[in-house]
Scaffold this motif. Structure first.
Motif, mmCIF file in Angstrom:
data_model
loop_
_atom_site.group_PDB
_atom_site.id
_atom_site.type_symbol
_atom_site.label_atom_id
_atom_site.label_comp_id
_atom_site.label_asym_id
_atom_site.label_seq_id
_atom_site.Cartn_x
_atom_site.Cartn_y
_atom_site.Cartn_z
ATOM 1 N N VAL A 213 79.705 109.438 91.425
ATOM 2 C CA VAL A 213 79.648 110.134 92.706
ATOM 3 C C VAL A 213 80.713 111.216 92.725
ATOM 4 C CG1 VAL A 213 79.733 109.923 95.216
ATOM 5 C CG2 VAL A 213 78.899 107.998 93.834
ATOM 6 N N GLY A 214 80.299 112.440 93.031
ATOM 7 C CA GLY A 214 81.236 113.530 93.241
ATOM 8 C C GLY A 214 81.284 113.870 94.715
ATOM 9 N N GLY A 215 82.467 114.179 95.231
ATOM 10 C CA GLY A 215 82.586 114.507 96.646
ATOM 11 C C GLY A 215 84.015 114.843 97.006
ATOM 12 N N THR A 216 84.376 114.559 98.234
ATOM 13 C CA THR A 216 85.728 114.822 98.707
ATOM 14 C C THR A 216 86.663 113.682 98.310
ATOM 15 O OG1 THR A 216 85.315 113.702 100.809
ATOM 16 C CG2 THR A 216 84.813 116.073 100.704
ATOM 17 N N GLU A 217 87.952 113.946 98.426
ATOM 18 C CA GLU A 217 88.936 112.885 98.188
ATOM 19 C C GLU A 217 88.714 111.732 99.162
ATOM 20 O OE1 GLU A 217 91.117 112.524 95.886
ATOM 21 O OE2 GLU A 217 91.372 114.506 94.965
ATOM 22 N N ALA A 218 88.369 112.056 100.410
ATOM 23 C CA ALA A 218 88.155 111.008 101.413
ATOM 24 C C ALA A 218 86.973 110.120 101.040
ATOM 25 C CB ALA A 218 87.935 111.637 102.788
ATOM 26 N N LEU A 219 85.905 110.719 100.532
ATOM 27 C CA LEU A 219 84.750 109.927 100.114
ATOM 28 C C LEU A 219 85.126 108.994 98.970
ATOM 29 C CD1 LEU A 219 81.804 109.078 99.838
ATOM 30 C CD2 LEU A 219 81.379 111.190 98.557
ATOM 31 N N VAL A 220 85.809 109.517 97.976
ATOM 32 C CA VAL A 220 86.183 108.675 96.840
ATOM 33 C C VAL A 220 87.132 107.564 97.280
ATOM 34 C CG1 VAL A 220 87.417 108.661 94.635
ATOM 35 C CG2 VAL A 220 85.692 110.413 95.104
ATOM 36 N N ASP A 221 88.048 107.866 98.189
ATOM 37 C CA ASP A 221 88.920 106.813 98.720
ATOM 38 C C ASP A 221 88.096 105.702 99.367
ATOM 39 O OD1 ASP A 221 91.227 108.081 97.884
ATOM 40 O OD2 ASP A 221 91.670 108.972 99.838
ATOM 41 N N ASP A 222 87.062 106.085 100.112
ATOM 42 C CA ASP A 222 86.212 105.087 100.762
ATOM 43 C C ASP A 222 85.425 104.269 99.740
ATOM 44 O OD1 ASP A 222 87.091 105.769 103.249
ATOM 45 O OD2 ASP A 222 85.237 106.754 103.902
ATOM 46 N N LEU A 223 84.964 104.916 98.678
ATOM 47 C CA LEU A 223 84.248 104.186 97.632
ATOM 48 C C LEU A 223 85.152 103.150 96.971
ATOM 49 C CD1 LEU A 223 82.363 107.155 95.925
ATOM 50 C CD2 LEU A 223 81.300 105.300 97.200
ATOM 51 N N LEU A 224 86.385 103.545 96.687
ATOM 52 C CA LEU A 224 87.312 102.625 96.031
ATOM 53 C C LEU A 224 87.677 101.458 96.938
ATOM 54 C CD1 LEU A 224 89.774 105.111 94.252
ATOM 55 C CD2 LEU A 224 87.648 104.137 93.402
ATOM 56 N N ALA A 225 87.652 101.690 98.249
ATOM 57 C CA ALA A 225 88.046 100.650 99.204
ATOM 58 C C ALA A 225 86.882 99.768 99.642
ATOM 59 C CB ALA A 225 88.681 101.298 100.437
ATOM 60 N N ALA A 226 85.647 100.156 99.331
ATOM 61 C CA ALA A 226 84.479 99.407 99.806
ATOM 62 C C ALA A 226 84.408 98.042 99.133
ATOM 63 C CB ALA A 226 83.206 100.196 99.530
ATOM 64 N N PRO A 227 84.441 96.953 99.887
ATOM 65 C CA PRO A 227 84.473 95.618 99.270
ATOM 66 C C PRO A 227 83.197 95.259 98.522
ATOM 67 C CG PRO A 227 84.212 95.457 101.656
ATOM 68 C CD PRO A 227 84.510 96.890 101.357
ATOM 69 N N GLU A 228 82.079 95.898 98.880
ATOM 70 C CA GLU A 228 80.812 95.565 98.232
ATOM 71 C C GLU A 228 80.567 96.376 96.964
ATOM 72 O OE1 GLU A 228 79.736 98.331 101.737
ATOM 73 O OE2 GLU A 228 81.381 97.059 101.062
ATOM 74 N N LEU A 229 81.487 97.284 96.635
ATOM 75 C CA LEU A 229 81.352 98.112 95.440
ATOM 76 C C LEU A 229 82.533 97.876 94.510
ATOM 77 C CD1 LEU A 229 80.317 101.505 97.097
ATOM 78 C CD2 LEU A 229 78.799 99.886 95.934
ATOM 79 N N GLU A 230 82.303 98.060 93.214
ATOM 80 C CA GLU A 230 83.382 98.033 92.225
ATOM 81 C C GLU A 230 83.466 99.442 91.643
ATOM 82 O OE1 GLU A 230 84.985 95.366 88.430
ATOM 83 O OE2 GLU A 230 82.870 95.277 89.009
ATOM 84 N N ALA A 231 84.471 100.184 92.070
ATOM 85 C CA ALA A 231 84.537 101.606 91.738
ATOM 86 C C ALA A 231 85.905 101.978 91.196
ATOM 87 C CB ALA A 231 84.212 102.449 92.969
ATOM 88 N N HIS A 232 85.918 103.041 90.396
ATOM 89 C CA HIS A 232 87.149 103.568 89.807
ATOM 90 C C HIS A 232 87.135 105.088 89.925
ATOM 91 C CE1 HIS A 232 88.451 99.808 87.764
ATOM 92 N NE2 HIS A 232 87.148 99.559 87.764
ATOM 93 N N ARG A 233 88.293 105.660 90.127
ATOM 94 C CA ARG A 233 88.419 107.116 90.146
ATOM 95 C C ARG A 233 88.330 107.643 88.716
ATOM 96 N NH1 ARG A 233 90.457 110.630 93.949
ATOM 97 N NH2 ARG A 233 91.074 108.843 95.238
ATOM 98 N N VAL A 234 87.560 108.707 88.524
ATOM 99 C CA VAL A 234 87.406 109.323 87.209
ATOM 100 C C VAL A 234 87.533 110.835 87.349
ATOM 101 C CG1 VAL A 234 86.019 107.493 86.155
ATOM 102 C CG2 VAL A 234 84.883 109.281 87.493
ATOM 103 N N ALA A 235 87.611 111.520 86.220
ATOM 104 C CA ALA A 235 87.711 112.976 86.192
ATOM 105 C C ALA A 235 86.380 113.571 85.754
ATOM 106 C CB ALA A 235 88.825 113.408 85.242
ATOM 107 N N PRO A 236 86.101 114.821 86.133
ATOM 108 C CA PRO A 236 84.789 115.405 85.815
ATOM 109 C C PRO A 236 84.480 115.496 84.328
ATOM 110 C CG PRO A 236 86.293 117.062 86.716
ATOM 111 C CD PRO A 236 86.920 115.731 86.953
ATOM 112 N N GLY A 237 85.501 115.607 83.491
ATOM 113 C CA GLY A 237 85.257 115.711 82.057
ATOM 114 C C GLY A 237 85.269 114.395 81.315
#
Length: 241
Positions: A213-237
């Motif tokens: 998922v690409g988006g804003t910093e706020a969106l990625v923060d929400d993805l990382l905090a969502a208890p029903e998802l297992e997410a990690h911050r990554v870089a475009p490359g």
């Protein structure tokens, strides 16, 4: 020379679930890639479009008796950590061709690999309400579906190009992202999703066990905090997996 009978494919539907198959103007897809270009094949931006401020990798869960199992739980049982770029086969100590193994799993921990392909329905269902909070156009969304999925004959439908794939353009609301399951439980969800305002882009692929998922910093923060998802911050490359 072997003479194989042709593989039967159903005629492309006008509606893929409740998503409309677009047979004319591909402008919305071309504008998506024009915003930031396309990343290289095999990279995060190559899957989820370039030009966003932040990106996240959402892991498709493994399962145990059809119950979802987080990669972190599998790693903990094996004494291994899950990093943003961890590959599933490395986590479980198997080769890249792990799908061909006759024996796999860990009793009491997992017995099925993560789903390979576009976003699994349960993950998609968790993404929809979260993504809706980060766009002003949840009722006007666009989707890309790889034309290589075997069931449907999309040969007469125009496609747009993404790195390594030709995609059929679909349109609908964000809430309709999972509606292809109305066709049958095995229907693939779209590989690409993005709203009319281009606030974010969701990308998956037939060969991946993650959704990006690409988006804003706020969106990625929400993805990382969502208890029903297992997410990690990554870089475009970063490479995908």
């Amino acid at each position: 020379m072997d003479d194989y009978p042709p593989v039967h494919r159903d005629r492309a539907p006008a509606l893929y679930g409740r998503l409309r198959v677009r047979t004319g103007d591909l402008g919305p897809a071309l504008r998506l890639t024009a915003d930031g270009g396309t990343g290289a094949f095999g990279t995060v931006a190559g899957v989820a479009a370039a030009g966003f401020a932040a990106y996240a990798r959402v892991l498709h869960p493994a399962s145990l008796g059809e119950r979802p199992v987080r990669w972190a739980a599998v790693g903990a049982a094996l004494g291994r950590s899950v990093e943003p770029g961890t590959y599933w086969h490395e986590l479980v100590g198997m080769g890249r061709d792990y799908h061909n193994a006759s024996v796999y799993g860990l009793p009491g921990v997992w017995d099925e690999h993560p789903a390979e392909g576009p976003t699994p329905p349960d993950v998609a269902g968790a993404l929809v309400p979260l993504l809706a909070r980060h766009t002003g156009t949840p009722d006007r969304c666009w989707y890309g579906l790889w034309n290589g999925y075997g069931r449907w004959d999309f040969d007469t439908v125009p496609t747009f190009r993404t790195p390594g794939r030709d995609e059929v353009l679909l349109s609908g609301t964000l809430a309709e992202a999972v509606s292809p399951l109305e066709l049958d439980e095995f229907a693939e969800l779209p590989d690409l999703w993005w709203p009319e305002d281009h606030a974010w882009c969701v990308g998956g692929d037939v060969d991946l066990v993650s959704t990006y998922v690409g988006g804003t910093e706020a969106l990625v923060d929400d993805l990382l905090a969502a208890p029903e998802l297992e997410a990690h911050r990554v870089a475009p490359g970063d490479p995908v997996g």
